[in-house]
Design an enzyme around this catalytic site. Structure first.
Site, PDB file in Angstrom:
ATOM      1  N   HIS A  34       0.863  -1.393   0.155  1.00 51.88           N
ATOM      2  CA  HIS A  34      -0.091   0.009   0.015  1.00 51.88           C
ATOM      3  C   HIS A  34       0.930   1.401  -0.205  1.00 51.88           C
ATOM      4  O   HIS A  34       2.298   1.061   0.102  1.00 51.88           O
ATOM      5  CB  HIS A  34      -0.949  -0.059   1.179  1.00 51.88           C
ATOM      6  CG  HIS A  34      -0.394  -0.364   2.517  1.00 51.88           C
ATOM      7  ND1 HIS A  34       0.845   0.528   3.132  1.00 51.88           N
ATOM      8  CD2 HIS A  34      -0.505  -1.293   3.351  1.00 51.88           C
ATOM      9  CE1 HIS A  34       1.015  -0.027   4.176  1.00 51.88           C
ATOM     10  NE2 HIS A  34       0.613  -1.146   4.393  1.00 51.88           N
ATOM     11  N   HIS A  37       4.195   1.284   2.089  1.00 49.20           N
ATOM     12  CA  HIS A  37       5.378   0.648   1.583  1.00 49.20           C
ATOM     13  C   HIS A  37       5.833   1.625   0.490  1.00 49.20           C
ATOM     14  O   HIS A  37       7.133   1.525   0.366  1.00 49.20           O
ATOM     15  CB  HIS A  37       4.980  -0.731   0.948  1.00 49.20           C
ATOM     16  CG  HIS A  37       4.214  -1.594   1.737  1.00 49.20           C
ATOM     17  ND1 HIS A  37       2.862  -1.877   2.121  1.00 49.20           N
ATOM     18  CD2 HIS A  37       4.749  -2.338   2.951  1.00 49.20           C
ATOM     19  CE1 HIS A  37       2.799  -2.997   2.951  1.00 49.20           C
ATOM     20  NE2 HIS A  37       3.787  -3.249   3.304  1.00 49.20           N
TER      21      HIS A  37
HETATM   22  P1  AMP Z   1       5.064  -5.107   6.355  1.00 48.74           P
HETATM   23  O1  AMP Z   1       4.690  -5.572   5.094  1.00 48.74           O
HETATM   24  O2  AMP Z   1       3.460  -4.834   7.247  1.00 48.74           O
HETATM   25  O3  AMP Z   1       5.773  -5.889   7.104  1.00 48.74           O
HETATM   26  O4  AMP Z   1       5.388  -3.677   6.517  1.00 48.74           O
HETATM   27  C1  AMP Z   1       6.640  -3.498   5.796  1.00 48.74           C
HETATM   28  C2  AMP Z   1       7.343  -2.211   6.212  1.00 48.74           C
HETATM   29  O5  AMP Z   1       6.378  -1.183   5.749  1.00 48.74           O
HETATM   30  C3  AMP Z   1       7.472  -2.124   7.758  1.00 48.74           C
HETATM   31  O6  AMP Z   1       8.810  -1.322   7.977  1.00 48.74           O
HETATM   32  C4  AMP Z   1       6.224  -1.095   8.066  1.00 48.74           C
HETATM   33  O7  AMP Z   1       6.444  -0.564   9.572  1.00 48.74           O
HETATM   34  C5  AMP Z   1       6.050  -0.386   7.122  1.00 48.74           C
HETATM   35  N1  AMP Z   1       4.676   0.220   6.984  1.00 48.74           N
HETATM   36  C6  AMP Z   1       3.660  -0.523   7.155  1.00 48.74           C
HETATM   37  N2  AMP Z   1       2.635   0.220   7.262  1.00 48.74           N
HETATM   38  C7  AMP Z   1       2.849   1.381   6.978  1.00 48.74           C
HETATM   39  C8  AMP Z   1       2.449   2.811   6.987  1.00 48.74           C
HETATM   40  N3  AMP Z   1       1.038   2.948   7.295  1.00 48.74           N
HETATM   41  N4  AMP Z   1       3.188   3.993   7.052  1.00 48.74           N
HETATM   42  C9  AMP Z   1       4.502   3.557   7.093  1.00 48.74           C
HETATM   43  N5  AMP Z   1       5.011   2.518   6.882  1.00 48.74           N
HETATM   44  C10 AMP Z   1       4.346   1.320   6.979  1.00 48.74           C
END
Ligand code: AMP
Length: 284
Positions: A34, A37
């Site tokens: 999203h 990312h």
């Molecule tokens: P995930 O795919 O959920 O493991 O997240 C991958 C990376 O994206 C991690 O460093 C998360 O902290 C970051 N991330 C997820 N959601 C958000 C968001 N809404 N805003 C900023 N970074 C995000």
């Protein structure tokens, strides 16, 4: 954009990048991308010659009762988003090659992995730090990019990088939100329309807390109580935790004080979906 599945091919690419004196940025993700990312990839692109985005739904960070199997996946859409955001290499290793049969090595950052999220998900950070250490060893990035949405994760990863002398700079990027304030998350897809509406209370209660502190409330317990009261007005919501901790050491704070960065972190279940959010307050 190149897609690499094999660990050895990824290692070869990283070695060649180093010989060519190119800086490498790593953005680790679990996919179903999203705007949160995408913003990490764009930030990485600004300061690194090459950007490696990894997509790996890491079984080691899910407990048996959690959503590993039903975690959303859409690799075709993810590829398009990665490419348009500026990814050089999309790294999508397979679980069998990351954790082959007989795999038994885990990395734990003690202390700070056991508070907040760690109390509710006792094996979670062991899985996160193990996979991130493996990705750092495979990609050897100059910088790695993480979102503040997972505030505790950022603190734990910084400690991991420092303790194990990775030499990778950890860059933390701001939380990206939906128009109504809900922090973007791959898990938001689980919410029914009614739950989605009620989920806005996480951000709303944090904003209310910020206002209380700005207006002079100093006791963290008062702020926590007010956040809980607001969240409990939503019938689908149940609180896992609401905590105010020092933003770097994660130790509990009793007061908001000038110069002390206070992280207000919360985890709330909306129906069956567990959501997290946070804000950091620094009084001057
Ligand atoms: P995930 O795919 O959920 O493991 O997240 C991958 C990376 O994206 C991690 O460093 C998360 O902290 C970051 N991330 C997820 N959601 C958000 C968001 N809404 N805003 C900023 N970074 C995000």
């Amino acid at each position: 954009m190149k897609t690499i599945i094999s660990i050895s091919e990824m290692q070869n690419f990283s070695e060649r990048a180093r010989l060519r004196k190119k800086t490498v940025g790593l953005v680790p993700t679990m996919g179903y991308l999203h705007e949160g990312h995408v913003s990490l990839i764009k930030t990485a692109k600004k300061s690194c010659d090459l950007v490696v985005t990894s997509i790996f739904v890491n079984p080691a960070q899910f407990a048996p009762n959690e959503d590993f199997v039903r975690y959303p996946r859409d690799i075709a859409r993810d590829k398009k988003l990665c490419k348009s955001a500026g990814t050089t290499v999309l790294f999508t290793p397979e679980a069998e090659s990351m954790y082959p049969k007989g795999y038994s090595t885990y990395i734990t950052v003690e202390g700070i992995s056991s508070v907040l999220e760690g109390k509710f998900r006792p094996t979670h950070f062991r899985g996160v730090t193990t996979v991130v250490a493996k990705l750092f060893l495979i990609v050897n990035p100059d910088k790695a990019f993480f979102g503040r949405k997972d505030a505790q994760q950022c603190v734990v990863i910084k400690k991991l990088a420092r303790d194990l002398n990775f030499g990778t700079e950890i860059v933390v990027a701001p939380i990206v939100r939906e128009r109504d304030g809900l922090a973007m998350s791959s898990r938001n897809i689980y919410l029914s329309p009614q739950e989605r509406e009620q989920a806005t209370i996480l951000r709303a209660s944090l904003l209310h807390a910020e206002t209380m502190v700005k207006k002079g409330t100093t006791k963290t317990a008062e702020v926590v109580k007010e956040i809980a009261r607001l969240i409990e007005t939503k019938p689908a919501a149940s609180v896992d935790y609401i905590a105010v901790v020092h933003a770097e050491s994660l130790t509990e704070l009793e007061k908001f004080e000038p110069g002390v960065p206070a992280l207000i972190a919360l985890a709330v279940r909306i129906g069956k979906t567990r959501l997290i959010d946070n804000t950091t307050i620094i009084l001057h």
